[in-house]
Write a protein that holds these residues in place. Sequence first.
Motif, PDB file in Angstrom:
ATOM      1  N   MET A 105       8.706   9.795   4.281  1.00  0.00           N
ATOM      2  CA  MET A 105       7.535  10.431   3.945  1.00  0.00           C
ATOM      3  C   MET A 105       7.698  11.428   2.853  1.00  0.00           C
ATOM      4  O   MET A 105       7.073  11.994   2.396  1.00  0.00           O
ATOM      5  N   SER A 106       8.867  11.438   2.210  1.00  0.00           N
ATOM      6  CA  SER A 106       9.172  12.268   1.081  1.00  0.00           C
ATOM      7  C   SER A 106       9.255  11.558  -0.173  1.00  0.00           C
ATOM      8  O   SER A 106       9.395  12.240  -1.171  1.00  0.00           O
ATOM      9  N   GLY A 107       9.024  10.239  -0.417  1.00  0.00           N
ATOM     10  CA  GLY A 107       8.988   9.407  -1.551  1.00  0.00           C
ATOM     11  C   GLY A 107      10.383   9.234  -2.090  1.00  0.00           C
ATOM     12  O   GLY A 107      10.264   8.996  -3.472  1.00  0.00           O
ATOM     13  N   THR A 108      11.391   9.623  -1.595  1.00  0.00           N
ATOM     14  CA  THR A 108      12.734   9.415  -2.032  1.00  0.00           C
ATOM     15  C   THR A 108      13.528   8.298  -1.096  1.00  0.00           C
ATOM     16  O   THR A 108      13.083   8.349   0.153  1.00  0.00           O
ATOM     17  N   LEU A 135       0.919  -1.257   0.203  1.00  0.00           N
ATOM     18  CA  LEU A 135      -0.150   0.059  -0.093  1.00  0.00           C
ATOM     19  C   LEU A 135       0.742   1.234  -0.093  1.00  0.00           C
ATOM     20  O   LEU A 135       0.525   2.306  -0.781  1.00  0.00           O
ATOM     21  N   ALA A 136       2.055   1.125   0.800  1.00  0.00           N
ATOM     22  CA  ALA A 136       2.844   2.402   0.853  1.00  0.00           C
ATOM     23  C   ALA A 136       4.019   2.418  -0.103  1.00  0.00           C
ATOM     24  O   ALA A 136       4.279   3.693  -0.852  1.00  0.00           O
ATOM     25  N   ALA A 137       4.470   1.416  -0.943  1.00  0.00           N
ATOM     26  CA  ALA A 137       5.439   1.281  -1.879  1.00  0.00           C
ATOM     27  C   ALA A 137       5.031   1.087  -3.378  1.00  0.00           C
ATOM     28  O   ALA A 137       5.469   1.684  -4.230  1.00  0.00           O
ATOM     29  N   GLY A 138       3.698   0.577  -3.362  1.00  0.00           N
ATOM     30  CA  GLY A 138       3.267   0.313  -5.011  1.00  0.00           C
ATOM     31  C   GLY A 138       2.779  -1.331  -4.796  1.00  0.00           C
ATOM     32  O   GLY A 138       3.453  -2.091  -4.549  1.00  0.00           O
TER      33      GLY A 138
END
Length: 323
Positions: free
Chosen positions: A98-101, A56-59
Amino acid sequence: MKALIYKKYGPPENLQFTDLDAPQPRDGEICIRVKAVSLNAYDWHMLTADIPVARLAAGFFRPKVPVLGADVSGTVEKTGNGAFGFVPGDRVFGDLSMSGTGGLSEYTAAPAARFHRIPDSLSYEEASALPMASVTAFQALYTNGKVQAGHKVLINGAAGGVGTFAIQIAKAFGARVTAVCSQRNHAQAQELGADAVIDYTRENFTENGEKYDIILGVNGYQPIRAYKNSLTPNGHYIAIGGTGAQIFQALLLGPLLSRKGGKHLGSMMATPKPEDTREILKLVEKKKLKPVIDKVFTFAQAVEAFRYLGSGHARGKIVITFP
């Protein structure tokens, strides 16, 4: 720049080194040259998708962000428009979850709000070990557990990253701490301040009659009713790790078992908050908190570092360093 990426979920063997374009900071962001990254259970879950929430969080089918490594430290390389508070050359650390990197690359860019300056007393390796694990321990004890001086705190799984921070934070608040870990980690727990240590291979702490104001389920597994029976009348049990059964019971049964009486049972997932990190840094400056680093790997050994993470036997934090 060199980066470690993964294109599908699975074991560490899915990780591969590649060349990517260095990121350019957008408005409000800073770009840092990475010096160190520490690994967490979070990174393992993102790599393997061994728990449903990871997808759910990563894809759902494959990772949306191919670079892992949430906890980073380094030096500011560039600043974007509106990225106040930092200048090139500053030593910084932060939690990028939480920043997507991810931080497992020579450079990474993220919002400036995710970063803090590294105290002079900490190395890059030590600073990278702080963000996620220390904040998780702090929020479990202070925000959720309402820890106070004189409280009896038990930490089930006291030898890893969160556990080693939790011992020190509980002691800083004046609590009496019981650490549950294997025999080989007893000395470490005592050095960090634990008042009592239980070898889980020889004793089941839920059967010794002791009652605790706060129980942290960092690792291991006990039925949630056993945890409840080991709490004081107004005690808190917080599951923040362990087996799937431990988390599942805390999520589903915890609220039901908390309805009657004063006991509170449940789980938590830490959220990066600058104010909590500032409290952590105050404890560091007062020499009441220090990161415990088990092993340091070079960037070239990053896949080996993930294998070690997956073994579940780390005593403190695992850190990957960059040239």
